[in-house]
Scaffold this active site. Structure first.
Site, PDB file in Angstrom:
ATOM      1  N   LYS A 222      23.342   8.944 -16.770  1.00 10.07           N
ATOM      2  CA  LYS A 222      24.565   8.310 -17.261  1.00 10.07           C
ATOM      3  C   LYS A 222      25.816   8.990 -16.723  1.00 10.07           C
ATOM      4  O   LYS A 222      26.708   8.338 -16.189  1.00 10.07           O
ATOM      5  CB  LYS A 222      24.581   8.335 -18.795  1.00 10.07           C
ATOM      6  CG  LYS A 222      23.355   7.728 -19.474  1.00 10.07           C
ATOM      7  CD  LYS A 222      23.201   6.262 -19.174  1.00 10.07           C
ATOM      8  CE  LYS A 222      22.143   5.599 -20.057  1.00 10.07           C
ATOM      9  NZ  LYS A 222      20.798   6.150 -19.943  1.00 10.07           N
TER      10      LYS A 222
ATOM     11  N   TRP B 185      15.530   6.701 -29.878  1.00 10.63           N
ATOM     12  CA  TRP B 185      15.152   6.128 -28.586  1.00 10.63           C
ATOM     13  C   TRP B 185      13.646   5.907 -28.609  1.00 10.63           C
ATOM     14  O   TRP B 185      12.878   6.811 -28.945  1.00 10.63           O
ATOM     15  CB  TRP B 185      15.555   7.103 -27.475  1.00 10.63           C
ATOM     16  CG  TRP B 185      15.243   6.676 -26.088  1.00 10.63           C
ATOM     17  CD1 TRP B 185      15.524   5.468 -25.526  1.00 10.63           C
ATOM     18  CD2 TRP B 185      14.595   7.455 -25.081  1.00 10.63           C
ATOM     19  NE1 TRP B 185      15.097   5.451 -24.217  1.00 10.63           N
ATOM     20  CE2 TRP B 185      14.526   6.657 -23.915  1.00 10.63           C
ATOM     21  CE3 TRP B 185      14.087   8.753 -25.036  1.00 10.63           C
ATOM     22  CZ2 TRP B 185      13.958   7.106 -22.728  1.00 10.63           C
ATOM     23  CZ3 TRP B 185      13.535   9.203 -23.859  1.00 10.63           C
ATOM     24  CH2 TRP B 185      13.465   8.393 -22.725  1.00 10.63           C
TER      25      TRP B 185
ATOM     26  N   ASP C 123      17.840  16.478 -27.131  1.00 11.18           N
ATOM     27  CA  ASP C 123      17.848  15.510 -26.049  1.00 11.18           C
ATOM     28  C   ASP C 123      19.312  15.239 -25.714  1.00 11.18           C
ATOM     29  O   ASP C 123      20.048  14.648 -26.503  1.00 11.18           O
ATOM     30  CB  ASP C 123      17.147  14.222 -26.493  1.00 11.18           C
ATOM     31  CG  ASP C 123      16.990  13.225 -25.348  1.00 11.18           C
ATOM     32  OD1 ASP C 123      17.557  13.457 -24.266  1.00 11.18           O
ATOM     33  OD2 ASP C 123      16.307  12.199 -25.555  1.00 11.18           O
TER      34      ASP C 123
END
Length: 408
Positions: free
Chosen positions: A253, A135, A217
């Site tokens: 999400k 990311w 993460d």
């Protein structure tokens, strides 16, 4: 008049994913498709407010006992406790022994930043590793936190369209003691390729041997596979092994709370001895940054996670989202095979989560955008949730055309 104080400021580069989204919005083509922005979409291509979230918000609005007073600096305790327990499991020894705690942050990004600030300022760590690719915000966050050595470990093998596991282990073995290793807990962004349980064991072995600090993460727990326990396997395994670690958690999400910025930094320690000192220093870091966190999104998550009936309804919702993504993966692969698109497309269904690293080259991506109005990142990463039964044939045809006409 003298020149402006700001005349020395250089124009910064655009953030690709947001620039791509603007280009999509400006496009008037009737068959345009947005596979760039990482957000869930329904089969109609619309954002989805989870029913359990909508109902909880309505109940909160009607509850006159709630107010808009400041939260504590470290956040809403009912939220941070529930989020930490969700990640580690109620039976986790670290949780039950009080060696783990949570800090409310501004989504997963904020958790990464608070954690990075603490590691740099108080543990004096200077080197961090992130996967190739990762990311794009990982490097920026840790560099802005004061880390001076940004290094990468191999992850994606373009030839096999899978993990370069041997390369990853070799790079980790060469990492200096005290380096922070950023690890994706599940649904690796952008590749969608995750290590197997046995590979996670080997990764843990190397991190333990080399004296490295794991920083997970976790942006997709439950959203990746539809199974909260399965998606937390890596973090729980490391904790079971006795590692001290940080884990950033995002609820963008899996709750669909993208703009509410609901995040938690889970801290796991070997014992309780240093917890008061650590909390006190994190308190000062947050106080000097955003002072204290917002309430609305955290209270939604707290309400759902602490109510058995709502929790079950939420689990059903994330299964709905993950199942639709799996269906779209299978559908895209089948269509590419039916078109006899050059290459092997098994990786589309072997990968997991929202994103797929398609293997398309930058020139093939450019063709997708220019000729077919299908918008995706230059790396070839697509958001599978952007596919619908109405556009999947168009996307498959666009990929087929691009791969057939343009060499990788």
């Amino acid at each position: 008049m003298s020149s402006s104080w700001f005349s020395c400021v250089e124009l910064g580069p655009p953030i690709e994913v947001f620039a791509l989204n603007k280009a999509y919005l400006d496009d008037n083509h009737p068959k345009k498709v947005n596979l760039g922005v990482g957000a869930y979409r329904t089969n109609e291509g619309k954002p989805w407010v989870l029913p359990v979230v909508r109902r909880t918000e309505q109940q909160m609005a009607a509850n006159e006992e709630l107010n808009h007073e400041y939260l504590p600096v470290l956040g809403l305790d009912t939220f941070t406790s529930a989020a930490t327990k969700m990640l580690l499991g109620a039976d986790s020894s670290a949780w039950k022994e009080g060696r783990a705690f949570g800090i409310q942050t501004l989504s997963g990004t904020g958790a990464l930043k608070v954690g990075a600030d603490f590691l740099q300022k108080h543990l004096k760590l200077t080197t961090f590793y992130y996967s190739t690719p990762t990311w794009e915000n990982h490097g920026l966050i840790f560099t802005n936190a004061g880390f001076t050595q940004a290094r990468q470990y191999r992850y994606w093998n373009p030839a096999t369209r899978s993990i370069d596991f041997d390369g990853m282990l070799e790079d980790l073995r060469n990492a200096p003691k005290g380096a922070v290793i950023i690890l994706h807990a599940c649904a690796h962004n952008p590749t969608g390729c995750d290590p197997t349980p046995d590979q996670w064991k080997q990764i843990a072995d190397v991190i333990e041997e080399r004296g490295l600090f794991p920083f997970f993460d976790s942006a997709y727990q439950g959203f990746a596979s539809g199974d909260l326990v399965k998606d937390a396997h890596a973090v729980r395994y490391f904790v079971q092994r006795g590692f001290e670690l940080f884990c950033s958690q995002s609820f963008a999400k899996n709750f669909g709370l993208y703009n509410e910025r609901v995040g938690n930094l889970t801290v796991v320690m070997k014992n309780q001895q240093c917890i008061p000192e650590v909390k006190s220093q994190i308190t000062l870091l947050i106080r000097g940054n955003f002072s204290n966190p917002p309430n609305h999104g955290a209270r939604i998550v707290s309400t759902v996670l602490n109510d058995d009936k709502l929790y079950k309804e939420w689990e059903d919702a994330i299964k709905t989202m993950s199942s639709r993504i799996l269906t779209m993966r299978q559908g895209l692969k089948e269509r590419l095979q039916k078109l006899q698109t050059p290459g092997n497309w098994d990786h589309i269904t072997n990968q997991i989560g929202m994103f797929s690293y398609t293997g398309l080259s930058e020139s093939q991506v450019a063709n997708m955008v220019k000729e077919h109005h299908v918008y995706l990142l230059k790396s070839g990463r697509i958001n599978i949730a952007g596919l619908t039964t109405n556009n999947i044939d168009h996307v498959a045809q666009a990929i087929h055309d691009s791969v057939t006409k343009i060499a990788a």
